[in-house]
Design a protein around this motif. Sequence first.
Motif, PDB file in Angstrom:
ATOM      1  N   SER A 205       0.757  -1.202  -0.042  1.00 31.05           N
ATOM      2  CA  SER A 205       0.023   0.040  -0.010  1.00 31.05           C
ATOM      3  C   SER A 205       0.791   1.316   0.016  1.00 31.05           C
ATOM      4  N   LEU A 206       1.777   1.225   0.964  1.00 33.41           N
ATOM      5  CA  LEU A 206       2.860   2.343   0.960  1.00 33.41           C
ATOM      6  C   LEU A 206       3.535   2.536  -0.482  1.00 33.41           C
ATOM      7  N   TYR A 207       3.971   1.392  -0.853  1.00 31.85           N
ATOM      8  CA  TYR A 207       4.556   1.702  -2.440  1.00 31.85           C
ATOM      9  C   TYR A 207       3.720   2.019  -3.390  1.00 31.85           C
ATOM     10  N   GLU A 209       0.898   3.884  -3.039  1.00 28.81           N
ATOM     11  CA  GLU A 209       0.874   5.584  -2.689  1.00 28.81           C
ATOM     12  C   GLU A 209       2.035   6.412  -3.323  1.00 28.81           C
ATOM     13  N   GLU A 210       3.191   5.816  -2.966  1.00 20.82           N
ATOM     14  CA  GLU A 210       4.264   6.317  -3.408  1.00 20.82           C
ATOM     15  C   GLU A 210       4.206   6.731  -5.085  1.00 20.82           C
ATOM     16  N   GLU A 212       1.623   6.643  -6.850  1.00 16.25           N
ATOM     17  CA  GLU A 212       0.709   7.615  -7.192  1.00 16.25           C
ATOM     18  C   GLU A 212       1.172   9.042  -7.208  1.00 16.25           C
ATOM     19  N   GLU A 213       1.872   9.451  -5.953  1.00 16.68           N
ATOM     20  CA  GLU A 213       2.521  10.491  -5.605  1.00 16.68           C
ATOM     21  C   GLU A 213       3.411  10.866  -6.876  1.00 16.68           C
TER      22      GLU A 213
END
Length: 219
Positions: A205-207, A209-210, A212-213
């Motif tokens: 999930s963190l990956y 999100e990064e 997406e950013e």
Amino acid sequence: MHGVGVDTDLYHPIKHFNKSVLRAENGYNEQDFLMFYAAEFNKNKNQQFLIKALALIHNEIPNAKLLLAGEGELLEDCKMLARKLGVKGKVEFLGYRNDIGTLLKMSDIALASSSREGLPVNVMEAMSCGLPIIASNNRGHRELVKNDKNGWLINSENTELMSEKMMILAKNEELKKDFGKNGRQAIKKKYSIENVLNEKIDIYSLYMEELEELKWAVH
């Protein structure tokens, strides 16, 4: 993060009655003190260490049996050693097995004697089944076995200490239960498949999100 997990629903402790039934089905008595280790018979896994330790206690704990599952180049050497030390009838060479869960559930304690180890799944499964562990002191085992909490770590030259610890657990039902309970709790907390998957999901999930950013930054 570790990618190894144990199915704690599959590997679980069983009630005394069920244990007796499993033992009867596999040719063991309720009174037998069963010590289990599953590993390939090679130099690193060092089954000789366990056979020597058993030889030191077999007069005092006549109902002790060492169950060794696995095959490998040193299998015949180990059989010869058991004969030489007079414990041929106390060491069971089970060969290749695909019912490790059953064998763990009917055993009293689990042993692990390897010189080197990553994160050993066999020890995790044994802990998940509520078994105390006596293991050789190496990096992988230190990750799982905490002295006087769920078992003991022993230097793999120290046959006397290994046999002493086997004897303590053979004679102390309460300690065996406590160690087993603590071991299962530790696995459920940190190494159950559910927890390992959740950990992975968090990382992914963190990956994402990064990612997406990053995409937004590129636009």
